[in-house]
Write an enzyme that holds these catalytic residues in place. Structure first.
Site, PDB file in Angstrom:
ATOM      1  N   ASP A 135      55.635  41.717  20.297  1.00 14.03           N
ATOM      2  CA  ASP A 135      54.679  42.368  21.087  1.00 14.03           C
ATOM      3  C   ASP A 135      54.195  43.719  20.215  1.00 14.03           C
ATOM      4  O   ASP A 135      53.200  44.291  20.525  1.00 14.03           O
ATOM      5  CB  ASP A 135      55.408  42.948  22.202  1.00 14.03           C
ATOM      6  CG  ASP A 135      55.413  41.776  23.517  1.00 14.03           C
ATOM      7  OD1 ASP A 135      54.625  41.825  24.179  1.00 14.03           O
ATOM      8  OD2 ASP A 135      56.421  40.992  23.484  1.00 14.03           O
ATOM      9  N   ALA A 154      51.171  40.044  24.035  1.00 17.95           N
ATOM     10  CA  ALA A 154      50.394  41.053  23.789  1.00 17.95           C
ATOM     11  C   ALA A 154      48.787  40.786  23.437  1.00 17.95           C
ATOM     12  O   ALA A 154      48.040  41.478  23.823  1.00 17.95           O
ATOM     13  CB  ALA A 154      50.994  41.696  22.394  1.00 17.95           C
ATOM     14  N   ARG A 173      51.502  48.576  30.941  1.00 15.63           N
ATOM     15  CA  ARG A 173      52.499  48.109  30.128  1.00 15.63           C
ATOM     16  C   ARG A 173      52.759  48.937  28.759  1.00 15.63           C
ATOM     17  O   ARG A 173      51.647  49.170  28.117  1.00 15.63           O
ATOM     18  CB  ARG A 173      52.261  46.943  29.830  1.00 15.63           C
ATOM     19  CG  ARG A 173      52.330  45.539  30.784  1.00 15.63           C
ATOM     20  CD  ARG A 173      53.478  45.549  31.293  1.00 15.63           C
ATOM     21  NE  ARG A 173      54.743  44.804  30.548  1.00 15.63           N
ATOM     22  CZ  ARG A 173      54.843  43.627  30.130  1.00 15.63           C
ATOM     23  NH1 ARG A 173      53.951  42.780  30.528  1.00 15.63           N
ATOM     24  NH2 ARG A 173      55.772  43.263  29.466  1.00 15.63           N
ATOM     25  N   GLN A 189      60.668  33.017  30.959  1.00 14.21           N
ATOM     26  CA  GLN A 189      58.974  32.450  30.493  1.00 14.21           C
ATOM     27  C   GLN A 189      59.345  31.496  29.316  1.00 14.21           C
ATOM     28  O   GLN A 189      57.923  30.561  29.180  1.00 14.21           O
ATOM     29  CB  GLN A 189      58.495  33.795  29.709  1.00 14.21           C
ATOM     30  CG  GLN A 189      58.329  34.733  30.858  1.00 14.21           C
ATOM     31  CD  GLN A 189      58.305  36.086  30.001  1.00 14.21           C
ATOM     32  OE1 GLN A 189      59.590  36.731  29.731  1.00 14.21           O
ATOM     33  NE2 GLN A 189      57.394  37.002  30.114  1.00 14.21           N
TER      34      GLN A 189
END
Length: 364
Positions: free
Chosen positions: A243, A55, A90, A202
Site C-alpha cells: 500500500d 491502493a 483511508r 481478503q
C-alpha cells in the site's frame, strides 16, 4: 480479468455517462454485486468501508469521486470539500493522496464550467494508466516465475501470496498477481498458496475467488502455515503487494506481511513485492517511523461473517465480549528482507539506489 469467463474491471463509468460503477467487494466471494456511486459521499463511503480496496483501486475511485463532485458542483469551495472528504477516507494507501493531487492539478485554474468534463477525462486516464502499469508489472515479474519453472523441471511453480494484491485491488491485472496471470496464460505450470489473511480474510474471500474464476490452481491456507511450507521446500517464491513503499524500499502491506518476509529470509525463499510506481512515497525514507498504520474497527477481528450451510449470510462473535481487541491493519517490512521490487519499469533492488536507477525522474 475474467468473472465466469467474461472480462471485467473493478471500476467503470455507467451508461448514463456520469455515475460510476464498482464491484462491492464486501459481498465477495458469496455474491457478485455491483454498486453505482452517484456523488462524492458515495465514493468516500466505498473507500472507507472497503467496498473498494487496494491502493491502486482506491486511487482510481478517489479520482472518480472528484469527477462526481465536479458533476454536482464544480466551484472552488465544493472541490476543496470533496478533496478533504476523500483524503480522510483511508490514511495508509499513498495512491489516494497521489490521485487527489493529480486531480487537483488538472482542475486548478480551470473555469467551473470546464471542470466536470476534465475530471472525468483525468479519472479515466488514471484508470487506463493503472491497467497498463499492472500489465507491465506482470511482464517484469514473469521471468522470475519462468526461471523458477526451469528449476522445477516441469513441476508446478509454488508461489505464496498474502492478502489480495490481485485485479480486485487494481483496475485490472493486479500487482502481485499480474506475473501469476501472465505465467498461467502462457502455459507455465503454477500453483498459488493463498493466505487467508485475517482479520478480513481478503486472501480467502478475494484472491481465491478471482483465481478460481480465472482457472488458476490454488490452495487457501491459514496465515500461520506459510513458514511451515517454506521449511519443507514447498514455496519457490513469495510475491506480495504494498500500500505504500518508501524511497528506501521499506514496504507497508497488510498485517502479517512482515512475518512472511521473516520466514522467507530464514528459509532462503525469494520475497518479492509488486508495486506500481504511484505507490512509492518518495518523501519517506523510514517506513517504521514515518508510515501511518491504520487501526480499524475491533469488530473486524472479534466477529466473522460467512455463508452458513443453509445458504444464509451470518455474522458471529469469536472473541469473548469482555476482551479488548487491537486491530492493526498493516505492518512494515524493512527493505533488508525484500529480495526485489517488481515495478512497471523492471525489478529494482529494495533500496534508494535501486529505485532511483529505475525512476531517476522521480527519485530526485
Amino acid at each position: 480479468m475474467k468473472i465466469g469467463g467474461i472480462p471485467h474491471r473493478t471500476i467503470w463509468v455507467e451508461p448514463d455517462g456520469w455515475s460510476v460503477g464498482i464491484i462491492d467487494q464486501t459481498r465477495l466471494p458469496h455474491a457478485f454485486v455491483t454498486l453505482t456511486l452517484r456523488d462524492v459521499a458515495d465514493a468516500a463511503h466505498a473507500i472507507r468501508d472497503m467496498q473498494v480496496r487496494g491502493a491502486p483501486l482506491i486511487g482510481a475511485t478517489a479520482a472518480y469521486g472528484m469527477a462526481l463532485a465536479a458533476h454536482a458542483d464544480a466551484s472552488d469551495e465544493a472541490m476543496e470539500a470533496a478533496h478533504g472528504l476523500l483524503a480522510a477516507a483511508r490514511p495508509t494507501a499513498v495512491n489516494l493522496r497521489w490521485a487527489l493531487e493529480r486531480m487537483q492539478e488538472s482542475l486548478r485554474n480551470r473555469r467551473p464550467a470546464e471542470r466536470a468534463a476534465l475530471a472525468y477525462h483525468e479519472a479515466a486516464a488514471i484508470a487506463e494508466e493503472d491497467v497498463a502499469i499492472n500489465r507491465a508489472i506482470g511482464e517484469a515479474g514473469l521471468p522470475l516465475i519462468e526461471a523458477a519453472a526451469v528449476r522445477r523441471k516441469g513441476e508446478p511453480v509454488q508461489i505464496l501470496t498474502h492478502c489480495n494484491a490481485g485485479w480486485l485491488a487494481t483496475v485490472d491485472w493486479g500487482t502481485a498477481t499480474a506475473p501469476i496471470y501472465l505465467a498461467f496464460e502462457r502455459g507455465v505450470a503454477i500453483h498459488v498458496w493463498v493466505d487467508e489473511t485475517r482479520p478480513r480474510n481478503q486472501g480467502a474471500s478475494l484472491t481465491a475467488w478471482e483465481l478460481q474464476n480465472h482457472g488458476v490452481p490454488h490452495t487457501v491456507i491459514a496465515d500461520n502455515v506459510g513458514g511451515h511450507l517454506m521449511q519443507h521446500g514447498m514455496v519457490d517464491l513469495c510475491i506480495v503487494g504494498t500500500d505504500r513503499t518508501t524511497a528506501t524500499g521499506d514496504v507497508a502491506n497488510k498485517i502479517g506481511t512482515y512475518l512472511k518476509a521473516l520466514a522467507a529470509h530464514d528459509n532462503g525463499v525469494p520475497f518479492y513485492v509488486a508495486l506500481p510506481s504511484p505507490t512509492i512515497d518518495w518523501q519517506l525514507s523510514d517506513g517504521l517511523a514515518q508510515i501511518p498504520i491504520e487501526q480499524r474497527a475491533g469488530s473486524e477481528l472479534s466477529h466473522v461473517t460467512g455463508l452458513t450451510d443453509a445458504g444464509e449470510m451470518a455474522t458471529v462473535r469469536v472473541v469473548p465480549a469482555e476482551s479488548p481487541v487491537a486491530n492493526y491493519a498493516f505492518d512494515v517490512t524493512p527493505a533488508r528482507l525484500v529480495t526485489g521490487l517488481i515495478t512497471e519499469r523492471g525489478v529494482a533492488a529494495a533500496s534508494r539506489e535501486g529505485l532511483a536507477k529505475l525512476f531517476p525522474d522521480k527519485a530526485g
